[in-house]
Design an enzyme around this catalytic site. Structure first.
Site, PDB file in Angstrom:
ATOM      1  N   ARG A 176     -10.260 100.405 -10.844  1.00  0.00           N
ATOM      2  CA  ARG A 176     -10.344  98.956 -11.046  1.00  0.00           C
ATOM      3  C   ARG A 176      -9.188  98.037 -11.057  1.00  0.00           C
ATOM      4  O   ARG A 176      -8.673  98.180 -12.495  1.00  0.00           O
ATOM      5  CB  ARG A 176     -11.169  99.080 -12.030  1.00  0.00           C
ATOM      6  CG  ARG A 176     -12.609  97.553 -12.043  1.00  0.00           C
ATOM      7  CD  ARG A 176     -13.771  98.055 -12.996  1.00  0.00           C
ATOM      8  NE  ARG A 176     -13.133  96.953 -14.123  1.00  0.00           N
ATOM      9  CZ  ARG A 176     -14.265  96.590 -14.987  1.00  0.00           C
ATOM     10  NH1 ARG A 176     -14.925  96.578 -15.437  1.00  0.00           N
ATOM     11  NH2 ARG A 176     -13.284  95.763 -16.481  1.00  0.00           N
ATOM     12  N   TYR A 232     -12.605  88.701 -19.842  1.00  0.00           N
ATOM     13  CA  TYR A 232     -13.260  89.729 -19.189  1.00  0.00           C
ATOM     14  C   TYR A 232     -12.443  91.241 -18.721  1.00  0.00           C
ATOM     15  O   TYR A 232     -11.736  90.824 -17.242  1.00  0.00           O
ATOM     16  CB  TYR A 232     -14.750  89.596 -18.932  1.00  0.00           C
ATOM     17  CG  TYR A 232     -15.197  91.243 -18.178  1.00  0.00           C
ATOM     18  CD1 TYR A 232     -16.047  91.793 -19.283  1.00  0.00           C
ATOM     19  CD2 TYR A 232     -14.816  91.610 -17.324  1.00  0.00           C
ATOM     20  CE1 TYR A 232     -15.951  93.416 -19.440  1.00  0.00           C
ATOM     21  CE2 TYR A 232     -15.268  92.731 -17.147  1.00  0.00           C
ATOM     22  CZ  TYR A 232     -15.506  93.852 -17.330  1.00  0.00           C
ATOM     23  OH  TYR A 232     -16.429  95.397 -16.935  1.00  0.00           O
ATOM     24  N   ASP A 284     -14.486  93.694 -10.738  1.00  0.00           N
ATOM     25  CA  ASP A 284     -15.944  93.803 -11.682  1.00  0.00           C
ATOM     26  C   ASP A 284     -15.898  91.594 -12.037  1.00  0.00           C
ATOM     27  O   ASP A 284     -15.231  91.355 -12.497  1.00  0.00           O
ATOM     28  CB  ASP A 284     -15.898  94.640 -12.884  1.00  0.00           C
ATOM     29  CG  ASP A 284     -16.930  94.211 -13.141  1.00  0.00           C
ATOM     30  OD1 ASP A 284     -17.954  93.519 -12.831  1.00  0.00           O
ATOM     31  OD2 ASP A 284     -17.369  94.673 -14.552  1.00  0.00           O
ATOM     32  N   HIS A 306     -18.247  90.816 -13.367  1.00  0.00           N
ATOM     33  CA  HIS A 306     -19.007  90.415 -14.520  1.00  0.00           C
ATOM     34  C   HIS A 306     -19.990  89.126 -14.603  1.00  0.00           C
ATOM     35  O   HIS A 306     -20.111  88.453 -15.427  1.00  0.00           O
ATOM     36  CB  HIS A 306     -18.006  90.362 -15.491  1.00  0.00           C
ATOM     37  CG  HIS A 306     -18.688  90.962 -16.460  1.00  0.00           C
ATOM     38  ND1 HIS A 306     -19.105  90.752 -17.349  1.00  0.00           N
ATOM     39  CD2 HIS A 306     -19.094  92.669 -16.509  1.00  0.00           C
ATOM     40  CE1 HIS A 306     -19.635  91.692 -18.515  1.00  0.00           C
ATOM     41  NE2 HIS A 306     -19.217  92.785 -17.868  1.00  0.00           N
ATOM     42  N   GLU A 340     -18.249  94.380  -7.751  1.00  0.00           N
ATOM     43  CA  GLU A 340     -19.274  94.469  -8.323  1.00  0.00           C
ATOM     44  C   GLU A 340     -20.260  93.226  -9.286  1.00  0.00           C
ATOM     45  O   GLU A 340     -19.081  91.992  -9.528  1.00  0.00           O
ATOM     46  CB  GLU A 340     -18.720  95.781  -9.856  1.00  0.00           C
ATOM     47  CG  GLU A 340     -19.426  95.633 -10.919  1.00  0.00           C
ATOM     48  CD  GLU A 340     -18.927  96.811 -11.776  1.00  0.00           C
ATOM     49  OE1 GLU A 340     -18.033  97.332 -11.690  1.00  0.00           O
ATOM     50  OE2 GLU A 340     -19.332  96.576 -12.528  1.00  0.00           O
ATOM     51  N   GLU A 373     -25.725  97.788 -13.184  1.00  0.00           N
ATOM     52  CA  GLU A 373     -25.143  98.507 -14.416  1.00  0.00           C
ATOM     53  C   GLU A 373     -26.023  97.664 -16.031  1.00  0.00           C
ATOM     54  O   GLU A 373     -25.875  98.126 -16.100  1.00  0.00           O
ATOM     55  CB  GLU A 373     -23.881  98.010 -15.105  1.00  0.00           C
ATOM     56  CG  GLU A 373     -23.085  96.464 -15.819  1.00  0.00           C
ATOM     57  CD  GLU A 373     -22.347  96.901 -15.364  1.00  0.00           C
ATOM     58  OE1 GLU A 373     -20.890  97.232 -15.275  1.00  0.00           O
ATOM     59  OE2 GLU A 373     -21.684  95.498 -16.928  1.00  0.00           O
ATOM     60  N   ARG A 408     -25.096 100.428  -9.605  1.00  0.00           N
ATOM     61  CA  ARG A 408     -24.422 100.824 -10.628  1.00  0.00           C
ATOM     62  C   ARG A 408     -25.575 101.574 -11.734  1.00  0.00           C
ATOM     63  O   ARG A 408     -24.739 101.114 -12.470  1.00  0.00           O
ATOM     64  CB  ARG A 408     -23.816 100.177 -10.559  1.00  0.00           C
ATOM     65  CG  ARG A 408     -22.749 100.009  -9.830  1.00  0.00           C
ATOM     66  CD  ARG A 408     -21.840  99.010  -9.894  1.00  0.00           C
ATOM     67  NE  ARG A 408     -20.832  99.380 -10.985  1.00  0.00           N
ATOM     68  CZ  ARG A 408     -20.404  99.773 -12.402  1.00  0.00           C
ATOM     69  NH1 ARG A 408     -21.045  98.497 -12.458  1.00  0.00           N
ATOM     70  NH2 ARG A 408     -19.917 100.254 -13.475  1.00  0.00           N
ATOM     71  N   GLU A 462     -17.992 105.673 -12.380  1.00  0.00           N
ATOM     72  CA  GLU A 462     -17.877 104.699 -13.603  1.00  0.00           C
ATOM     73  C   GLU A 462     -16.768 105.799 -14.040  1.00  0.00           C
ATOM     74  O   GLU A 462     -17.436 106.671 -15.053  1.00  0.00           O
ATOM     75  CB  GLU A 462     -17.538 104.100 -13.482  1.00  0.00           C
ATOM     76  CG  GLU A 462     -16.495 102.925 -14.618  1.00  0.00           C
ATOM     77  CD  GLU A 462     -17.548 101.591 -15.666  1.00  0.00           C
ATOM     78  OE1 GLU A 462     -18.320 101.566 -15.361  1.00  0.00           O
ATOM     79  OE2 GLU A 462     -16.511 100.835 -16.246  1.00  0.00           O
ATOM     80  N   TRP A 464     -21.373  85.728 -19.462  1.00  0.00           N
ATOM     81  CA  TRP A 464     -20.515  86.657 -20.436  1.00  0.00           C
ATOM     82  C   TRP A 464     -20.000  87.472 -19.323  1.00  0.00           C
ATOM     83  O   TRP A 464     -20.832  88.273 -18.384  1.00  0.00           O
ATOM     84  CB  TRP A 464     -20.486  87.295 -21.415  1.00  0.00           C
ATOM     85  CG  TRP A 464     -19.074  88.282 -21.701  1.00  0.00           C
ATOM     86  CD1 TRP A 464     -18.623  87.558 -22.075  1.00  0.00           C
ATOM     87  CD2 TRP A 464     -19.161  89.848 -22.355  1.00  0.00           C
ATOM     88  NE1 TRP A 464     -17.407  88.761 -22.552  1.00  0.00           N
ATOM     89  CE2 TRP A 464     -17.620  89.743 -22.314  1.00  0.00           C
ATOM     90  CE3 TRP A 464     -20.605  90.359 -22.195  1.00  0.00           C
ATOM     91  CZ2 TRP A 464     -17.514  90.936 -22.668  1.00  0.00           C
ATOM     92  CZ3 TRP A 464     -19.690  92.282 -21.742  1.00  0.00           C
ATOM     93  CH2 TRP A 464     -19.113  92.599 -22.090  1.00  0.00           C
TER      94      TRP A 464
HETATM   95  C1  GCO Z   1     -18.193  97.911 -16.542  1.00  0.00           C
HETATM   96  C2  GCO Z   1     -18.988  97.087 -17.158  1.00  0.00           C
HETATM   97  C3  GCO Z   1     -18.859  97.357 -19.306  1.00  0.00           C
HETATM   98  C4  GCO Z   1     -19.724  96.039 -19.975  1.00  0.00           C
HETATM   99  C5  GCO Z   1     -20.221  96.801 -20.540  1.00  0.00           C
HETATM  100  C6  GCO Z   1     -21.093  95.765 -21.811  1.00  0.00           C
HETATM  101  O1  GCO Z   1     -18.300  97.875 -15.109  1.00  0.00           O
HETATM  102  O2  GCO Z   1     -17.949  98.879 -16.800  1.00  0.00           O
HETATM  103  O3  GCO Z   1     -18.997  95.519 -17.196  1.00  0.00           O
HETATM  104  O4  GCO Z   1     -17.475  96.976 -19.392  1.00  0.00           O
HETATM  105  O5  GCO Z   1     -19.286  95.312 -19.977  1.00  0.00           O
HETATM  106  O6  GCO Z   1     -20.760  98.116 -21.072  1.00  0.00           O
HETATM  107  O7  GCO Z   1     -21.566  96.782 -23.110  1.00  0.00           O
HETATM  108 MG    MG Z   2     -18.899  95.864 -14.566  1.00  0.00          MG
END
Ligand code: GCO
Ligand code: MG
Length: 414
Positions: free
Chosen positions: A158, A170, A222, A224, A248, A274, A295, A351, A414
Site C-alpha cells: 500500500r 493520513y 487508501d 480513507h 480503498e 474496515e 475489508r 493487511e 478523517w
Molecule cells: C487501514 C486503516 C487504519 C485506520 C485505523 C483507525 O487501512 O489500515 O485505514 O490505518 O486508520 O485502523 O484506527
Molecule cells: Mg483503511
C-alpha cells in the site's frame, strides 16, 4: 431434546469471563473466557479511541450472562448476544460480540486439539498473502520504502504520500513499520485536508512506483473516506493505467448507493469495509457488485462466525476478502483473521501492519511471516495467548484518533 444451557448438553461450562485492558505502546482490550475443564480462550475487543466503551459493555453487560453457558454453542451464543441485546449492530456491540465469538472458537480448537482453520473447513491455500504500508513525506521517499517491502518479500504494498501544503497526512509517519494514528492525550489532535491538493498530487505517486518497479507487485492505496463519489470516480478513472489492486474507502459508505456512481465511471477495483460491523452494512455493496473487496474484520464485524457469513455472501458475487489488519487490531484478531483467510474460498488479500516488540511480548503468538505470506500457528485454537502479568504492567492511557478539518475549518472525514 437438549435445551441450551441445561446440564445434559455436551460442552464445558464457562466459569470465568474477564476483560483485560493493556497499553504496551497502544491500547488493547482482550476478553478471556475459562471453562470448568480449565481451558481458556481469548478474543480481541479493541475499538481504537473508544476502548473503554467496549470494556464496559463486556464487563457490565455480557460477562455475567456468559457464566454457566456451554462453551461449544458458538452459533447459539452469537444470536443470544445479538438478538438478546435488542439493540442491534453498531461498533461497540459488534466488537463485544466478536470478542466472545473469537474466544469460543479458540476454546473449541483447544478442546478439539486442532488449529481453528481446520474447524472452518481446512486449508484452501498454502499461505495468506499480505500487504505492507510504504509511506513517505514525498514521492521519492515512498518509492524507496516500496523497495524495503519488496526486499522483505512482500507481494503487495500500500502506498501513501504526504501532500504539499498539508502538514500532516493520513498514512504518513516517521516510524515506518509501526504506523499508529491515535495520539496520546485526553482530546483529539487536529489535521487539515485539501481534496484539490491531494487529487492533483497522488496520481504521480503511482506513476513513479510503476516506473521503478513495474507491474509485478500489487499496488494499493487508501483514500480513507475523504472524497465524494464523483471525486472518487475521477481519481479511479485517472489512475486506471497504473492498475491498482484496489482503491480503498474512496468515499464514506453510510450510503451504499453512492458506490454506483464510482462504478459507472471506473474499472479501478474498489475495497471497502474496515468500519463495517455487520452483513447489513455491505449487503447492497456485495449483491449489486459495487465493490471488489470487502475489508471487514473479525474484531469489528461480530467475530469469526459473522465475518464468515459476510465472506460467504461475497463469494456468490465474486467479491473477495481483504481484511483490515492495522496495528490497532491486536495479535488475537490477526491470528483469528489468518485462520479464516486460510479457509475461505474467496480470499483476496490481508493487511499486515507489524505490531511493536512490546505488543508481541504481551501477546505471544505462533503466526509468522515468510516470503510475503503469513501462516497461522499449527497449535490447537488460535495460537495466540496473553501474558497477563506483563499486560498488567501497561495501564490504559487515553489516545483518541485525530479530527480532520478542511483548510476553511470545516470538519471533514478523517
Ligand atoms: C487501514 C486503516 C487504519 C485506520 C485505523 C483507525 O487501512 O489500515 O485505514 O490505518 O486508520 O485502523 O484506527
Ligand atoms: Mg483503511
Amino acid at each position: 431434546m437438549t435445551e441450551p444451557g441445561t446440564p445434559s448438553s455436551r460442552g464445558s461450562r464457562i466459569v470465568d469471563a474477564r476483560v483485560i485492558v493493556t497499553c504496551p505502546g497502544r491500547n488493547f482490550v482482550t476478553l478471556k473466557l475459562t471453562t470448568d475443564d480449565g481451558v481458556s480462550g481469548i478474543g480481541d475487543a479493541t475499538l481504537n479511541g473508544r476502548e473503554l466503551a467496549v470494556a464496559s459493555y463486556l464487563q457490565d453487560h455480557v460477562c455475567p450472562a456468559l457464566i454457566g453457558r456451554d462453551s461449544s454453542r458458538i452459533e447459539d451464543t452469537w444470536h443470544y448476544l445479538y438478538k438478546g441485546a435488542y439493540w442491534r449492530r453498531g461498533p461497540v456491540t459488534m466488537t463485544a460480540i466478536a470478542a466472545v465469538d473469537t474466544a469460543l472458537w479458540d476454546i473449541l480448537g483447544k478442546v478439539a486439539g486442532l488449529p481453528v482453520y481446520q474447524l472452518l473447513g481446512g486449508r484452501a491455500r498454502e499461505g495468506v498473502t499480505v500487504y505492507g504500508h510504504a509511506n513517505g513525506r514525498d514521492i521519492p521517499e515512498v518509492v524507496d520504502q516500496v523497495g524495503v517491502y519488496l526486499e522483505l518479500g512482500y507481494k503487495a504494498v500500500r502506498v501513501q504520500v504526504g501532500v504539499p501544503g498539508l502538514p500532516v497526512v493520513y498514512g504518513v509517519s516517521d516510524d515506518k513499520l509501526f504506523y499508529e494514528p491515535a495520539v496520546a492525550g485526553a482530546a483529539p489532535t487536529e489535521a487539515t485536508w485539501s481534496t484539490e491538493r491531494y487529487l492533483h498530487h497522488v496520481p504521480a505517486l503511482f506513476e513513479a512506483v510503476r516506473d521503478k518497479y513495474g507491474f509485478d507487485v500489487r499496488l494499493l492505496h487508501d483514500v480513507h473516506h475523504r472524497l465524494t463519489p464523483i471525486e472518487a470516480a475521477r481519481l479511479g478513472k485517472r489512475v486506471e493505467e497504473y492498475q491498482l489492486y484496489w482503491l480503498e474507502d474512496p468515499t464514506p459508505a453510510e450510503s451504499q448507493e453512492a458506490f454506483r456512481l464510482i462504478r459507472q465511471h471506473t474499472t479501478t477495483p474498489i475495497a471497502v469495509g474496515e468500519v463495517f460491523n455487520s452483513i447489513w452494512d455491505c449487503q447492497q455493496l456485495i449483491t449489486e457488485q459495487l465493490v471488489d473487496f470487502i475489508r471487514a474484520t473479525v474484531v469489528h464485524a461480530g467475530g469469526i462466525t459473522h465475518l464468515r457469513r459476510i465472506f460467504n455472501l461475497a463469494e456468490l458475487y465474486q467479491v473477495r476478502s481483504g481484511s483490515h489488519g492495522a496495528t490497532d487490531l491486536s495479535p488475537v484478531c490477526m491470528a483469528a483473521a489468518l485462520h479464516l483467510d486460510l479457509a475461505i474460498p474467496n480470499f483476496g488479500l490481508q493487511e499486515y501492519m507489524r505490531h511493536s516488540a512490546a505488543t508481541d511480548e504481551v501477546f505471544p503468538h505462533g503466526y509468522h511471516f515468510a516470503d510475503g505470506y503469513l501462516h497461522p500457528a499449527e497449535t490447537p485454537g488460535l495460537g495466540v495467548e496473553i501474558d497477563e502479568e506483563l499486560a498488567a504492567r501497561y495501564p490504559y492511557s487515553a489516545a483518541p484518533l485525530p479530527v480532520n478539518r478542511l483548510l476553511d475549518g470545516s470538519v471533514h472525514s478523517w
